[in-house]
Design an enzyme around this catalytic site. Structure first.
Site, mmCIF file in Angstrom:
data_model
loop_
_atom_site.group_PDB
_atom_site.id
_atom_site.type_symbol
_atom_site.label_atom_id
_atom_site.label_comp_id
_atom_site.label_asym_id
_atom_site.label_seq_id
_atom_site.Cartn_x
_atom_site.Cartn_y
_atom_site.Cartn_z
ATOM 1 N N CYS A 114 0.814 -1.224 0.000
ATOM 2 C CA CYS A 114 0.000 0.000 0.000
ATOM 3 C C CYS A 114 0.843 1.268 0.000
ATOM 4 C CB CYS A 114 -0.952 0.003 1.194
ATOM 5 S SG CYS A 114 -2.154 -1.348 1.164
ATOM 6 N N HIS A 250 -3.316 7.496 1.763
ATOM 7 C CA HIS A 250 -3.710 6.157 1.337
ATOM 8 C C HIS A 250 -5.131 5.910 1.822
ATOM 9 C CE1 HIS A 250 -3.970 1.940 0.737
ATOM 10 N NE2 HIS A 250 -3.747 1.597 1.981
ATOM 11 N N ASN A 280 -10.014 0.036 -0.499
ATOM 12 C CA ASN A 280 -8.554 0.072 -0.427
ATOM 13 C C ASN A 280 -7.989 -0.518 -1.713
ATOM 14 O OD1 ASN A 280 -5.839 -0.290 0.120
ATOM 15 N ND2 ASN A 280 -6.144 -1.042 2.188
#
EC number: 2.3.1.180
Length: 323
Positions: A114, A250, A280
């Protein structure tokens, strides 16, 4: 005069299939309310059968190039952040290079889960500052739906697929924080924390595996480390949260985003949030949010941005840039 890596174009691509929270009620014990309350996610996109990470990346790259008014052969390097490359090798970046019709330069992948786009952005910046590239195409692209355990309600509802891209170009600045372009970066990792977020498979294990996560531990580390890395990057150039026009974080979980903003003393009105629509998307989430934020009219030329992310490894970091 100082060389800066300035954003010249931005774009993104999302697969056509939209998956609302209600769809998960058919496969695991969950509900739309449960997912929204704990993550802020309302829907996400899943890649179609046969649609690969490089397919998504090519579409996002084409959009960024069009926004910059450039052709593929104007690019010197492609840096693609992904944990879900099409093949073990060659890199997905080289597939994007071919798919764009780019006949020169070089291309490679960066894998920091990520946090991948922050690492890729920092890498591309270093290539530009060193003179090895004048223009870089920096992409985050993922098909995380291919890593899900559809019996694990704590993880399968959180992730989605997509891609975002930026075109960076070398430009001369005055060496002050008023310059457009990347001003600073802060990168970190701690391999001792591997077991709180990982995939239980890989080439040397002979399996693809599924994503595994200790949610409470990830939350604790994220809130602590994201604000710290953002402050570290700002400190490097003598700036603070008060100077920031937009945090572009993020997009993992709305509670993490809110907690990080509080620690940075930045109101949520100055945070670009897309997690409700995309879930996500790992390394794709920051470039997706940058592209959407610009399209919404939130991000404007001259704005000071902080991007920050944390992912498996653990790996985390931030970049300060003026749009």
């Amino acid at each position: 005069m100082t060389t800066r890596a300035v954003v010249r174009g931005v774009g993104h691509y999302l697969p056509e299939r939209i998956v609302p929270n209600a769809e998960f009620e058919q496969i695991v014990e969950t509900s739309d309310e449960w997912i929204r309350t704990r993550s802020g996610i309302e829907r996400r996109h899943f890649a179609a059968e046969g649609q690969t990470t490089s397919d998504l990346a090519i579409r996002a790259a084409q959009a960024a190039l069009a926004d910059a008014g450039l052709e593929p052969d104007d690019i010197d390097v492609i840096v693609l952040a992904t944990s879900t490359a099409d093949l073990t090798f060659p890199s997905a970046a080289t597939m994007v290079q071919a798919g764009l019709g780019m006949t020169r330069g070089f291309a490679f992948d960066v894998q920091a889960v990520c946090a991948g786009f922050v690492f890729a952005l920092s890498t591309a910046n270093a290539l530009i500052l060193s003179g090895q590239a004048k223009r870089a195409l920096v992409i985050g692209a993922e098909t995380f739906s291919r890593l899900m355990d559809w019996t694990d309600r704590s993880t399968c509802v959180l992730f989605g697929d997509g891609a975002g891209a930026l075109v960076l170009e070398a430009a001369e600045g005055m060496g002050t924080t008023d310059d457009r372009g990347i001003l600073s970066a802060d990168l970190n990792s701690d391999g001792r924390q591997r077991d709180i977020l990982y995939v239980d498979g890989g080439v040397s294990k002979g399996t693809v595996g599924h994503l595994r996560m200790q949610g409470k531990e990830v939350f604790r580390h994220a809130v602590e480390k994201l604000a710290a890395t953002a402050h570290a990057a700002l400190d490097k150039v003598g700036l603070s949260g008060e100077d920031v026009d937009w945090i572009v974080p993020h997009q993992a979980n709305i509670r993490i985003i809110e907690a990080t903003a509080r620690r940075m003393q930045v109101p949520m009105e100055r945070v670009v949030v897309t997690v409700q629509d995309h879930g996500n998307t790992s390394a794709a989430s920051i470039p997706l949010a940058l592209s959407v934020g610009r399209a919404r009219g939130q991000i404007k030329e001259g704005d000071l941005l902080v991007t920050e992310a944390i992912g498996g490894g653990l790996a985390w970091g931030s970049v300060v840039l003026r749009w």
